[in-house]
Scaffold this motif. Structure first.
Motif, PDB file in Angstrom:
ATOM      1  N   ALA A1090      41.958  59.050  35.612  1.00  0.00           N
ATOM      2  CA  ALA A1090      43.514  59.031  35.896  1.00  0.00           C
ATOM      3  C   ALA A1090      43.823  60.546  35.883  1.00  0.00           C
ATOM      4  O   ALA A1090      44.493  61.034  36.759  1.00  0.00           O
ATOM      5  N   PHE A1091      43.117  61.396  35.103  1.00  0.00           N
ATOM      6  CA  PHE A1091      43.683  62.639  34.727  1.00  0.00           C
ATOM      7  C   PHE A1091      42.968  63.320  36.165  1.00  0.00           C
ATOM      8  O   PHE A1091      43.646  64.352  36.647  1.00  0.00           O
ATOM      9  N   VAL A1092      41.803  63.084  36.515  1.00  0.00           N
ATOM     10  CA  VAL A1092      41.220  63.843  37.901  1.00  0.00           C
ATOM     11  C   VAL A1092      42.196  63.160  38.877  1.00  0.00           C
ATOM     12  O   VAL A1092      42.581  63.930  39.912  1.00  0.00           O
ATOM     13  N   THR A1093      42.318  62.098  39.359  1.00  0.00           N
ATOM     14  CA  THR A1093      42.860  61.590  40.537  1.00  0.00           C
ATOM     15  C   THR A1093      44.136  60.601  40.057  1.00  0.00           C
ATOM     16  O   THR A1093      43.759  59.255  39.806  1.00  0.00           O
ATOM     17  N   PRO A1094      45.227  61.028  39.771  1.00  0.00           N
ATOM     18  CA  PRO A1094      46.332  60.105  39.339  1.00  0.00           C
ATOM     19  C   PRO A1094      46.453  58.806  40.192  1.00  0.00           C
ATOM     20  O   PRO A1094      46.869  57.812  39.549  1.00  0.00           O
ATOM     21  N   SER A1095      46.290  58.926  41.430  1.00  0.00           N
ATOM     22  CA  SER A1095      46.518  57.837  42.324  1.00  0.00           C
ATOM     23  C   SER A1095      45.711  56.603  41.720  1.00  0.00           C
ATOM     24  O   SER A1095      46.032  55.557  42.177  1.00  0.00           O
ATOM     25  N   PHE A1096      44.649  56.989  41.024  1.00  0.00           N
ATOM     26  CA  PHE A1096      43.816  55.909  40.642  1.00  0.00           C
ATOM     27  C   PHE A1096      44.491  54.798  39.911  1.00  0.00           C
ATOM     28  O   PHE A1096      44.285  53.759  39.559  1.00  0.00           O
ATOM     29  N   LEU A1097      45.696  55.286  39.125  1.00  0.00           N
ATOM     30  CA  LEU A1097      46.318  54.387  38.298  1.00  0.00           C
ATOM     31  C   LEU A1097      46.983  53.034  39.077  1.00  0.00           C
ATOM     32  O   LEU A1097      47.113  51.961  38.441  1.00  0.00           O
ATOM     33  N   ILE A1098      47.463  53.508  40.436  1.00  0.00           N
ATOM     34  CA  ILE A1098      47.972  52.297  40.816  1.00  0.00           C
ATOM     35  C   ILE A1098      47.246  51.136  41.315  1.00  0.00           C
ATOM     36  O   ILE A1098      47.265  50.191  40.964  1.00  0.00           O
ATOM     37  N   ALA A1099      45.675  51.733  41.280  1.00  0.00           N
ATOM     38  CA  ALA A1099      44.686  50.689  41.720  1.00  0.00           C
ATOM     39  C   ALA A1099      44.327  49.882  40.517  1.00  0.00           C
ATOM     40  O   ALA A1099      43.836  48.820  40.309  1.00  0.00           O
ATOM     41  N   LEU A1100      44.614  50.576  39.296  1.00  0.00           N
ATOM     42  CA  LEU A1100      44.334  49.871  37.937  1.00  0.00           C
ATOM     43  C   LEU A1100      44.976  48.849  37.457  1.00  0.00           C
ATOM     44  O   LEU A1100      44.344  47.926  36.863  1.00  0.00           O
ATOM     45  N   ILE A1101      46.147  48.834  38.060  1.00  0.00           N
ATOM     46  CA  ILE A1101      46.995  47.263  37.575  1.00  0.00           C
ATOM     47  C   ILE A1101      46.370  46.179  38.178  1.00  0.00           C
ATOM     48  O   ILE A1101      46.296  45.316  37.120  1.00  0.00           O
ATOM     49  N   PRO A1102      46.163  46.058  39.530  1.00  0.00           N
ATOM     50  CA  PRO A1102      45.595  44.626  39.566  1.00  0.00           C
ATOM     51  C   PRO A1102      44.192  44.550  38.860  1.00  0.00           C
ATOM     52  O   PRO A1102      43.941  43.335  38.333  1.00  0.00           O
ATOM     53  N   LEU A1103      43.430  45.548  38.717  1.00  0.00           N
ATOM     54  CA  LEU A1103      42.206  45.475  37.986  1.00  0.00           C
ATOM     55  C   LEU A1103      42.497  44.903  36.594  1.00  0.00           C
ATOM     56  O   LEU A1103      41.713  44.032  35.972  1.00  0.00           O
ATOM     57  N   ALA A1104      43.321  45.590  35.908  1.00  0.00           N
ATOM     58  CA  ALA A1104      43.645  45.328  34.527  1.00  0.00           C
ATOM     59  C   ALA A1104      43.996  43.768  34.493  1.00  0.00           C
ATOM     60  O   ALA A1104      43.610  43.162  33.432  1.00  0.00           O
ATOM     61  N   VAL A1105      44.927  43.336  35.242  1.00  0.00           N
ATOM     62  CA  VAL A1105      45.152  41.951  35.469  1.00  0.00           C
ATOM     63  C   VAL A1105      44.152  41.165  35.555  1.00  0.00           C
ATOM     64  O   VAL A1105      44.066  40.071  34.568  1.00  0.00           O
ATOM     65  N   SER A1106      43.155  41.222  36.344  1.00  0.00           N
ATOM     66  CA  SER A1106      42.177  40.491  36.430  1.00  0.00           C
ATOM     67  C   SER A1106      41.241  40.594  35.294  1.00  0.00           C
ATOM     68  O   SER A1106      40.747  39.435  34.843  1.00  0.00           O
ATOM     69  N   PHE A1107      41.052  41.675  34.926  1.00  0.00           N
ATOM     70  CA  PHE A1107      40.149  41.672  33.459  1.00  0.00           C
ATOM     71  C   PHE A1107      40.877  40.814  32.536  1.00  0.00           C
ATOM     72  O   PHE A1107      40.213  40.060  31.824  1.00  0.00           O
ATOM     73  N   TYR A1108      42.124  41.153  32.379  1.00  0.00           N
ATOM     74  CA  TYR A1108      42.633  40.088  31.323  1.00  0.00           C
ATOM     75  C   TYR A1108      42.379  38.870  31.570  1.00  0.00           C
ATOM     76  O   TYR A1108      42.264  38.221  30.423  1.00  0.00           O
ATOM     77  N   PHE A1109      42.521  38.292  32.885  1.00  0.00           N
ATOM     78  CA  PHE A1109      42.199  36.810  32.661  1.00  0.00           C
ATOM     79  C   PHE A1109      40.889  36.514  32.525  1.00  0.00           C
ATOM     80  O   PHE A1109      40.643  35.557  31.840  1.00  0.00           O
ATOM     81  N   ILE A1110      40.029  37.231  33.048  1.00  0.00           N
ATOM     82  CA  ILE A1110      38.500  37.049  32.864  1.00  0.00           C
ATOM     83  C   ILE A1110      38.264  36.846  31.354  1.00  0.00           C
ATOM     84  O   ILE A1110      37.767  35.784  30.662  1.00  0.00           O
ATOM     85  N   GLN A1111      38.624  37.917  30.473  1.00  0.00           N
ATOM     86  CA  GLN A1111      38.311  37.867  29.194  1.00  0.00           C
ATOM     87  C   GLN A1111      39.201  36.761  28.511  1.00  0.00           C
ATOM     88  O   GLN A1111      38.581  35.991  27.448  1.00  0.00           O
ATOM     89  N   LYS A1112      40.248  36.344  28.676  1.00  0.00           N
ATOM     90  CA  LYS A1112      41.040  35.524  28.135  1.00  0.00           C
ATOM     91  C   LYS A1112      40.371  34.073  28.283  1.00  0.00           C
ATOM     92  O   LYS A1112      39.889  33.481  27.250  1.00  0.00           O
ATOM     93  N   TYR A1113      39.936  33.842  29.572  1.00  0.00           N
ATOM     94  CA  TYR A1113      39.077  32.583  29.697  1.00  0.00           C
ATOM     95  C   TYR A1113      37.917  32.346  28.927  1.00  0.00           C
ATOM     96  O   TYR A1113      37.398  31.448  28.401  1.00  0.00           O
ATOM     97  N   PHE A1114      37.137  33.479  29.180  1.00  0.00           N
ATOM     98  CA  PHE A1114      35.934  33.547  28.665  1.00  0.00           C
ATOM     99  C   PHE A1114      35.819  33.648  27.246  1.00  0.00           C
ATOM    100  O   PHE A1114      34.900  32.750  26.647  1.00  0.00           O
ATOM    101  N   ARG A1115      36.784  34.136  26.469  1.00  0.00           N
ATOM    102  CA  ARG A1115      36.712  34.219  25.075  1.00  0.00           C
ATOM    103  C   ARG A1115      36.783  32.594  24.604  1.00  0.00           C
ATOM    104  O   ARG A1115      36.025  32.197  23.646  1.00  0.00           O
TER     105      ARG A1115
END
Length: 1513
Positions: A1090-1115
């Motif tokens: 994010a420090f190198v390319t701040p624009s990456f943060l925009i893409a991070l949001i959907p990734l974070a959401v999908s990660f959250y669901f994957i871990q929630k179901y998996f646990r």
């Protein structure tokens, strides 16, 4: 630009001209290429939408139609390659120009290829191959059109150097191959062009709807991504996963299949030499391991794409096109966007291969474990009994084999592909490093290589310490379980502290080895973290010194990424080597076990040997029924259960078993039984009598073939029917013997199952048996009647009930011969008489069965048809009672006096803990409803309370299914001390910041040309040094934090509860440590990107959401599967130890194959759970890995996009290097979260135990106020005493008043449940005295500290408890008495001569639970133990059960003389033993109803006492 037209908007005529011939217009050829794609879409879309849409909406296609057409996998792989090539074609077309015809056909081809695979999948699942014709036509057309294009290219001289030509050539090859695959399907399935299409059935596993593990059957894409797991994992959120949901195992993975594979491989080697387990494992499971290794190699090679792509991208951004030459030929491949896509694809592929490799090894490991378990089990069933009893093979060792060694081998298999994949990875890495940085890279790599031996050294040290720790732990566990089993005795004798100290002592030793363990672990963690830093440091500093120039940023970051790759194999290498060493040890143990002594091949029991009386026809082949020579598994199908026996025709022969000149031993060469010559007459009742320990039980076992025969023969008549067909003989279990052991052995099953023991249920017979053993009242007590599960080793039943169930089992089985080993030892007189009359005389004799009965009850001799009297391991006399009366008058008289002198024998009552019936019901109920009660032996109520509490805890956790137990984590950590926690957190944060700083500084250094190296190098060195130091600090704090937490928890626990054995975490749950590590790594990586390319943060949001669901179901799913794995493992281990304990019974009954069947089922169930668990882990990892790949892609695209703007290329390198590391750590975060929940559950349990109340040991009096010699006289006053077991229960004693003079001999009697034993417990303040008091020599015992009170009184319990150690330790654990005193006590207890004969005398060994002495001898030791403590009050809780009459008489005399001046309180279930008592207290329903001398009470005809005496005679 006037908009896109197909052939380009070049308006000059040549775009559309066909003057030179149709095919020479490139645009026309491209249009021609469109035709097949459009054709396919037109044909398939209607079929897909109409046909499938209507069908699948109504009918879920069941998975039994999942047939794979031939070439299934190849087709999927080719299609994916096709898609990839189409993408390249599209990219190339777009980059080149804006001519539509260059990329439009490619785009359509992409869609068509996707459609083809979907279409194919649907046809395959519905098994309708005729529709494949459409695909066949498509492949042919596409092949032709592309070939035309290729041909034209060649004609116009567009050669191999052009990307376009290469792509087209590739497509032609692919279409050709796909066409071939399609032709092959036609050839094999003959669905068209042939007259008779081949009929195919789905695999047999899938016809069975129970199979839910679909990995072997689904299509390739679903296999690679575990798509078929989705419904299971997502469904887990709504309702927990149960065993039903995971179904059965596919046939190829069942234990039986694999057992046969392994066994064949093992047996094949027998011919040449001693079979090696390694070789048989390789022969049985070598192929899947090779497959997995192949996947692993592919994944490792693809892993190097990351650093190379980084190199290419950064290099290109540096705008030095000249230097791109070395790595990439001029296919203009060096375009950064293309490289970014390549990087993404390489990552996805690498991760897919890696997970596939893991999955294959895990599946193989599970198969291996199933096979090994079956092998071990088969061996257990053939183990010789002497091995078990002489302690060469303890139950513990067998349990270890099952629980530990098989798992070690399984883990080794999981890790073994690493063994050969790692060296390749390391070599490749070093070569690439050298290519990038020259010699300095070699110097850096040499650091890694040089430190590897150190790491290996640490790993071996670790393994050693772990081994010693394990020994200490097992020792401690053994002591703990022993304490738990004998807890009642320990409390009554006030010995808790001695035993507690001995556990603490062992725990101390364990902790010392744990400390070294922690030290080595932290060193190993430190090495793993520090080596890469050191390597990077050495590499770049030496580069600066040697080349006098700084590395370019592209080289630096590619090198950095390579170092990251190299760390993993080195980190794993030590682990793998450690596991390999462990596996070696395990294999050695397994080998020893498989080679150990087996029981003799008891062919005589199959009637193979000629019987001395050749009066019978032999039934040829009848012996095949079950013959141990053949492995039983092959015969499981043709094993029939015995049917009801028809009454036999006249006996032609009267000997059922005959022993000639038998000398038998238990393994040493001393014969236990010598010179045995006996006959057991058919259809008669034979009794074996003799003193304690004279070899009665051994004789039965010798006849069953369980002892080693030194010489002599045992003959079994093989002819119980003289006529009757072979079939009829087969149908009865001819060679099976109904056998009831002295130490009752029960299965973990319902009462009914324990009695029927696998025979068909026959209501009438069952009822008769239950009545004969008077089990009906007991069964009525149980919560579910005879459908109640009785727990491990029948813990929740009393001794008498257990014994009667065992006898009932022997009676119910339809066998010709019944052996009963002392069935009366735990029964009181009514029950014994009833059993004798109804069960033995009536039921068995009516059935004309041959009965052999071992007993101490001489009064039953009159019923015997044949008597065998034994003495010191040989037969004293045999014959009928009349024979003995005439021939051996002396013996007969001796028996008579024994019988008369004692009207009747003192007997042990039915109950083990004679609390009132209501209480027993309550306890039983409680034990059943809280399954936790497994750990406890019928014990203090408070413990049961604990249990209920724990159950509540467990039920509340399930309600909050997806929460993470942070509070418990905190409790755990804080028990390690706050300073340590603070240190750990702080040093961790600091360490990660320093790690990031090192890489950032490297980026700065390589980017700036302005400043000299001398400015950058020192800072770099300082940073690296700091990083290494911090690594050391964190690893040390983490380990020692864990240690101190474990120490404190264990200490508090032991002191709180000398109760429930708890398994512990002896170091910090490693998950907590790696959770923090991986989370911090992920966060720091995302921060850097994010420090190198701040624009990456925009893409991070959907990734974070999908990660959250994957871990929630998996646990949630993972926790369920983990629980299933644990809960299915327990019955498996129980079944193993159960079998080992009941070997003699199982073999006597000939039920080996039934038990094998059960073991196979249990193993399969457990393996199913484990497979699903590992598949769920793969599901998670594939998904997080793909997420990681997307992160890399977005980071790359973002940095390339913004690099034009002002971003130095070195920063791009930094961002990408970090993005690459994320993929590795994402799934660890989730896995650790899930594991943490599981591990913290244990801490939670400990905490719930710590909150229980323990007994109040203090008392209100100070110890100084109690006279040293209290109680001097032994005067007891009982005033208005009310006792209950628990504030919630009704009182068991109500308002009892009594006075006992000093030195008086008092008898207490009453019917079962009248409160006799409760009174004895009240003397020791073991129960809740809520009203009234007991005053002994003027002191109210409730005010005394428990320790003082209990150490001054003596009690002899009805259940003999011995601890492992020496005889001395058992008699006097406090080490306060002289040897003379001990010998005196042994003499009183009639044991002196026996102990003198043992090697070591007083220091002779007592094995676990005193198994090396007979039950009677154990009881005598317990008497001796009470005599050692010279207390003026002795309480005997019917202590003379399982002792023969002669010994018992002596004892009665001794007690009267040795305790002449002391108060003796005898609790008798048999009134006859207290006829001489000076005072008798008679209880009824918790109240004292009569109190007078025995003589006076007998004089009153209607007194309860005289009623009891009369009924008992």
């Amino acid at each position: 630009m006037a908009g896109l037209s197909f052939c380009g908007n070049n308006v000059t005529k040549n775009a559309y001209s066909v003057d030179t011939g149709m095919l020479n217009n490139g645009c026309f050829v491209d249009a021609l290429n469109l035709v097949p794609h459009v054709f396919l879409l037109f044909i398939t879309f209607p079929i897909l939408f109409i046909g499938w849409g209507s069908q699948s909406s109504k009918v879920q296609i069941h998975h039994n139609t999942w047939l794979h057409f031939p070439g299934h996998n190849l087709r999927w792989i080719l299609t994916f390659t096709l898609l990839f090539v189409h993408v390249c074609e599209i990219a190339e077309g777009i980059m080149d120009t804006n001519h539509l015809h260059l990329f439009m056909p490619a785009f359509m081809g992409f869609i068509a290829a996707t459609t083809s695979v979907v279409y194919y999948h649907n046809i395959e699942t519905s098994n309708f191959p005729k529709l494949l014709l459409a695909l066949f036509i498509y492949w042919v057309l596409a092949f032709i059109t592309k070939s035309i294009k290729l041909w034209k290219f060649a004609e116009y001289g567009v050669g191999v150097l052009h990307l376009r030509f290469c792509i087209t050539a590739l497509l032609v090859v692919l279409y050709g191959l796909l066409m071939a695959v399609e032709i092959n399907v036609i050839r094999v399935r003959r669905y068209v062009f042939f007259a008779n299409p081949q009929k195919v059935k789905p695999p047999e596993d899938l016809q069975d709807l129970g199979v839910r593990f679909l990995q072997p059957f689904v299509n390739l894409l679903s296999k690679a991504t575990y798509w078929w797991m989705n419904p299971l994992i997502i469904g887990a959120h709504k309702r927990p996963i149960e065993l039903k949901k995971i179904g059965k195992l596919p046939i190829a993975m069942r234990a039986l299949t694999n057992y046969l594979k392994l066994k064949d491989a093992y047996e094949d080697q027998r011919v040449k030499k001693a079979p090696s387990i390694w070789r048989s494992m390789y022969r049985a499971f070598g192929r899947p391991i090779l497959l997995s290794s192949t996947f692993r190699y592919l994944a490792d090679l693809l892993g190097f794409a990351g650093p190379l792509c980084i190199y290419g991208i950064v290099e290109h951004l540096n705008k030095k096109p000249a230097s791109t030459a070395p790595l990439f030929p001029t296919l203009s491949l060096s375009q950064p966007p293309l490289l970014a896509v390549l990087l993404f694809l390489a990552l996805v592929l690498q991760r897919t291969f890696l997970q596939a490799s893991y999955y294959v090894t895990i599946e193989t490991g599970i198969n291996l474990r199933g096979a090994l378990l079956a092998m071990i089990y088969n061996k257990i069933l053939r183990l010789s009994t002497s091995n078990m009893s002489m302690g060469e093979m303890t139950l513990g060792q067998i349990n270890n084999l099952v629980a530990i060694e098989t798992n070690q081998l399984m883990w080794f298999l999981f890790l073994c592909p690493n063994l050969w994949a790692m060296p390749v990875q390391i070599v490749m890495g070093v070569i690439l490093l050298y290519y990038l940085l020259g010699t300095s890279a070699l110097i850096g790599a040499s650091v890694i290589v040089l430190l590897a031996p150190v790491q290996y050294l640490i790993a071996t040290k670790l393994a050693d310490t772990q081994k010693s720790t394990l020994d200490q732990s097992t020792e401690r566990l053994k002591k703990t379980t022993e304490i738990l089993k004998g807890i009642k005795l320990l409390k009554l004798y006030a010995w808790e502290n001695i035993f507690c100290d001995s556990v603490e002592d062992t725990r101390g030793k364990e902790l010392t080895s744990l400390r070294t363990f922690a030290l080595y672990t932290s060193m190993s963690i430190f090495m793993n973290a520090a080596i890469p830093i050191a390597a990077v440091l050495v590499t770049f500093v030496s580069h600066a010194l040697i080349n006098k120039s700084k590395p370019s940023s592209s080289e630096a970051f590619a090198a950095l990424a390579l170092f990251h790759i190299l760390v993993t194999p080195l980190f794993l290498l030590s682990t793998v080597v450690r596991f390999a060493v462990k596996a070696m040890v395990s294999v050695q143990k397994l080998g020893e076990f498989l080679q150990s002594d087996e029981i003799g091949d008891d062919s005589w029991r199959n009637g193979d040997m000629p019987v001395s009386l050749e009066a019978c026809k032999k039934h040829p082949g009848a012996t095949k029924a079950i013959n141990r020579k053949q492995p039983l598994l092959y015969q499981m199908d043709n094993y029939e259960q015995p049917a009801r026996r028809p009454l036999r025709p006249n006996e032609t022969e009267d000997v059922a078993v005959k022993v000639n000149g038998g000398f038998f031993t238990w393994g040493s060469n001393l014969s236990t039984l010598s010179d045995i010559n006996i006959c057991i007459p058919t259809g008669q009742l034979t009794m074996i009598v003799g003193q304690v320990g004279c070899g009665k039980s051994s004789l039965l076992l010798a006849m069953l073939g369980e002892m080693q025969t030194l010489s002599g023969k045992v003959y079994w008549s093989n002819c119980f029917e003289t006529d009757g067909s072979f079939e009829e003989t087969r149908s009865k279990n001819r060679y099976s013997v109904g056998y009831a052991t002295q130490k009752s052995w029960l299965l973990n099953a319902t009462v009914e199952d324990n009695i029927t023991f696998g025979s068909p249920f026959n209501k009438q017979r069952y009822k008769t048996v239950i009545d004969a053993c008077s089990l009906q009242p007991d069964v009525d007590l149980l919560p579910f009647g005879d459908q109640t599960e009785i727990g491990e080793r029948g813990i929740n039943l009393s001794g008498g009930q257990r014994q009667r169930i065992c006898v009932a089992r022997a009676l119910y089985q339809n066998t010709n011969i019944v052996f009963l080993d002392d069935p009366f030892s735990a029964l009181d007189i009514h029950l014994s008489d009833h059993l004798m009359q109804e069960g033995i005389l009536k039921f068995l004799q009516d059935d004309k069965r041959t009965v052999v009965l071992v007993t101490h009850k001489l009064q039953y001799l009159i019923h015997a048809d044949w008597i065998i009297a034994m003495k010191d391991g040989s037969v004293l006399r045999e014959g009928t009672l009349k024979d003995i009366q005439t021939h051996d008058v002396e013996l007969y008289e001796h028996w008579k006096t024994l019988m008369n002198r004692q009207d009747q024998e003192l007997e042990k009552d039915t109950e083990i803990d004679n609390c009132q019936t209501a209480l027993e019901r309550k306890t039983l109920r409680r034990a059943f409803y809280s399954r936790e009660a497994k750990n406890q032996v019928d014990d203090d109520e408070e413990e049961e309370e604990e249990e209920e509490e724990e159950d509540d805890n467990m039920s509340t956790t399930t309600s909050r299914r997806s929460k993470i137990p942070w509070r418990v984590c905190w409790q755990y950590l804080s028990s390690g001390g706050f300073l340590m926690v603070f240190l750990m957190v702080f040093s961790k944060l600091l360490k990660h910041s320093v790690m990031v700083a090192i890489d950032y500084w490297l980026a700065e250094w390589t980017a700036n040309a302005g400043l000299p190296d001398s400015y950058y190098v020192p800072v770099f060195i300082i940073l690296c040094g700091a990083g290494i130091a911090l690594c050391l600090i964190t690893s040390l704090t983490v380990e020692f934090l864990g240690l101190s937490a474990a120490t404190n928890l264990h200490h508090n626990l032991l002191n709180k509860i000398i109760h429930a054995p708890i398994r512990f975490f002896d170091h910090i749950p490693p998950t907590l440590e790696s959770l923090t590590r991986s989370t911090l790594l992920c966060l720091s990586a995302i921060g850097v990107i994010a420090f190198v390319t701040p624009s990456f943060l925009i893409a991070l949001i959907p990734l974070a959401v999908s990660f959250y669901f994957i871990q929630k179901y998996f646990r949630v799913a993972s926790k369920d599967l983990q629980d299933l794995d644990d809960s299915t493992q327990l019955p498996l281990l129980c079944h193993f130890s159960e079998t080992a304990e009941g070997l003699t019974t199982i073999r006597a009954f000939r039920h080996e194959s039934r038990f094998k069947q059960k073991m196979l089922e249990l193993t399969d169930t457990n393996n199913t759970a484990y497979l699903f668990l590992s598949a769920a882990n793969r599901w998670l990892e594939v998904r997080t890995d793909y997420l990681g790949a997307v992160i890399v892609l977005t980071a790359a695209v973002a940095s390339i996009w913004s690099s034009g703007k002002s971003l130095p290329s070195s920063m791009v390198g930094l961002g990408l290097t970090y993005a690459l590391t994320v993929t590795n750590y994402l799934n660890w975060v989730v896995r650790n979260l899930a594991d943490l929940e599981v591990q913290m559950a244990a801490v939670k349990k400990v905490n719930s135990f710590l909150s229980t109340e323990s007994e109040n040991y203090e008392g209100s009096m100070d110890t100084t106020q109690v006279p040293e010699d209290w109680p001097q006289h032994g005067e007891i006053k009982i005033q208005d005493l009310c006792v209950r077991y628990d504030p919630l229960l009704k009182p068991v004693l109500k308002h009892v008043n009594a006075y006992i003079n000093p030195g008086q001999k008092v008898g207490i009697c009453g019917r079962t449940g009248s409160g006799k034993s409760s009174l004895s417990l009240a003397f020791f303040n073991m129960v809740d005295v809520f009203e009234g008091r007991i005053i002994i020599d003027g002191i109210d015992i409730c005010k005394l500290p428990l320790q003082t009170l209990r150490s001054r009184l003596s009690i002899i319990l009805q259940d003999p408890v011995l601890f492992s150690g020496s005889i001395r330790f058992n008699l006097d654990p406090e080490r306060t008495c002289t040897d003379d005193r001990l010998w005196e006590a042994l003499e009183i207890a009639q044991l002196k001569n026996m102990v003198k004969a043992l090697s070591g005398g007083l220091d002779a060994v007592v094995t676990e639970g005193g198994e090396n002495f007979s039950v009677g001898q154990r009881q005598l030791f317990c008497l001796a133990r009470a005599f050692v403590r010279k207390s003026s009050i002795l309480i005997m809780d019917e202590a003379t059960a399982s002792i023969d009459m002669a010994t018992e008489n002596v004892l009665q005399k001794v007690v009267m003389t040795a305790f002449a001046d002391r108060t003796v309180v005898t609790i008798a279930h048999l009134v006859s033993s207290i006829l001489e008592a000076e005072q008798v207290l008679v209880f009824s329903a918790g109240q004292l109803v009569e109190c007078d001398s025995a003589v006076n009470l007998l004089a009153q005809q209607d007194s309860l006492f005289s009623v009891l005496v009369r009924t008992h005679k």
